[in-house]
Design an enzyme around this catalytic site. Structure first.
Site, PDB file in Angstrom:
ATOM      1  N   LYS A  49       8.040 -30.724  -9.426  1.00 39.99           N
ATOM      2  CA  LYS A  49       9.173 -31.274  -8.678  1.00 39.99           C
ATOM      3  C   LYS A  49       8.833 -31.444  -7.205  1.00 39.99           C
ATOM      4  O   LYS A  49       8.278 -30.552  -6.579  1.00 39.99           O
ATOM      5  CB  LYS A  49      10.365 -30.326  -8.814  1.00 39.99           C
ATOM      6  CG  LYS A  49      11.667 -30.857  -8.303  1.00 39.99           C
ATOM      7  CD  LYS A  49      12.552 -31.265  -9.463  1.00 39.99           C
ATOM      8  CE  LYS A  49      13.859 -31.839  -8.985  1.00 39.99           C
ATOM      9  NZ  LYS A  49      13.907 -33.288  -9.019  1.00 39.99           N
ATOM     10  N   GLY A  54       5.757 -24.530  -4.385  1.00 34.35           N
ATOM     11  CA  GLY A  54       4.406 -24.667  -4.935  1.00 34.35           C
ATOM     12  C   GLY A  54       3.923 -26.109  -4.935  1.00 34.35           C
ATOM     13  O   GLY A  54       2.754 -26.385  -4.650  1.00 34.35           O
ATOM     14  N   CYS A  55       4.812 -27.033  -5.257  1.00 36.40           N
ATOM     15  CA  CYS A  55       4.444 -28.450  -5.308  1.00 36.40           C
ATOM     16  C   CYS A  55       4.150 -28.987  -3.915  1.00 36.40           C
ATOM     17  O   CYS A  55       3.223 -29.787  -3.732  1.00 36.40           O
ATOM     18  CB  CYS A  55       5.547 -29.256  -5.979  1.00 36.40           C
ATOM     19  SG  CYS A  55       5.807 -28.757  -7.702  1.00 36.40           S
ATOM     20  N   THR A  56       4.905 -28.538  -2.932  1.00 35.32           N
ATOM     21  CA  THR A  56       4.659 -28.951  -1.546  1.00 35.32           C
ATOM     22  C   THR A  56       3.326 -28.389  -1.073  1.00 35.32           C
ATOM     23  O   THR A  56       2.518 -29.097  -0.456  1.00 35.32           O
ATOM     24  CB  THR A  56       5.809 -28.485  -0.629  1.00 35.32           C
ATOM     25  OG1 THR A  56       7.024 -29.092  -1.095  1.00 35.32           O
ATOM     26  CG2 THR A  56       5.559 -28.882   0.813  1.00 35.32           C
ATOM     27  N   ALA A  59       0.506 -30.425  -2.778  1.00 39.26           N
ATOM     28  CA  ALA A  59       0.413 -31.785  -2.224  1.00 39.26           C
ATOM     29  C   ALA A  59      -0.177 -31.764  -0.815  1.00 39.26           C
ATOM     30  O   ALA A  59      -1.047 -32.577  -0.483  1.00 39.26           O
ATOM     31  CB  ALA A  59       1.789 -32.445  -2.217  1.00 39.26           C
TER      32      ALA A  59
END
Length: 164
Positions: A49, A54-56, A59
């Site tokens: 998401k 974690g995704c930020t 990325a």
């Protein structure tokens, strides 16, 4: 529970398999296909998401190492079930210099065995693939630590390229 098990077992790709082709919209609304990167190494990473911790982190780690990855002749493509508009906001907010692909139908995520379908909610698991210039799967990551993943990818990419 059986639905989860069936989804987990679907589309188990192996090293050496042809990477499934796709056509998905990026954050700018352009159609991106895997075959447009023939003759390049592709780092295809799936993530749950936009704008979650974690995704930020993952990325931004790809962003911070993009010049090293480009020097390794690699292209980075991020995929989640988020919309093209959500990707546009996420990419702008974090100045992401690579394509984020919107797989709202979850078809591509499922083909790569990265879909977690809980029936009430679906999202991409944190799985990544290195695809060689011939379009074959060269490395699969089914367990990813967002903090260390890019370092592992760069090390494995070098080892794979050294074998050529």
């Amino acid at each position: 529970m059986f639905g989860l098990l069936a989804t987990a077992q679907a589309a188990e790709l192996k090293i050496g398999d042809k990477a499934p082709e796709f056509n998905l919209l990026n954050q700018a609304g352009e159609t991106i296909s895997l075959n447009q990167y023939n003759d390049k190494w592709v780092v295809l990473y799936f993530y749950p998401k936009n704008d979650t911790p974690g995704c930020t982190e993952e990325a931004c780690s790809f962003r911070d190492n993009i010049n090293r990855l480009i020097a390794q002749k690699a292209v980075v493509l991020g995929v989640s079930l988020d919309s093209q508009e959500s990707h546009a906001d996420f990419a702008k907010k974090h100045e992401l210099p690579f394509n984020l692909l919107a797989d709202e139908s979850a078809e591509v995520t499922k083909q790569y065995g990265a879909l977690l379908d809980l029936k009430v909610i679906k999202f991409a698991k944190r799985h990544s693939f290195i695809i060689d210039p011939k379009g074959n799967i060269a490395k699969i990551y089914r367990s990813v630590n967002p903090k260390e993943h890019v370092r592992d990818v760069m090390k494995d990419l070098k080892a794979l390229q050294d074998r050529e």
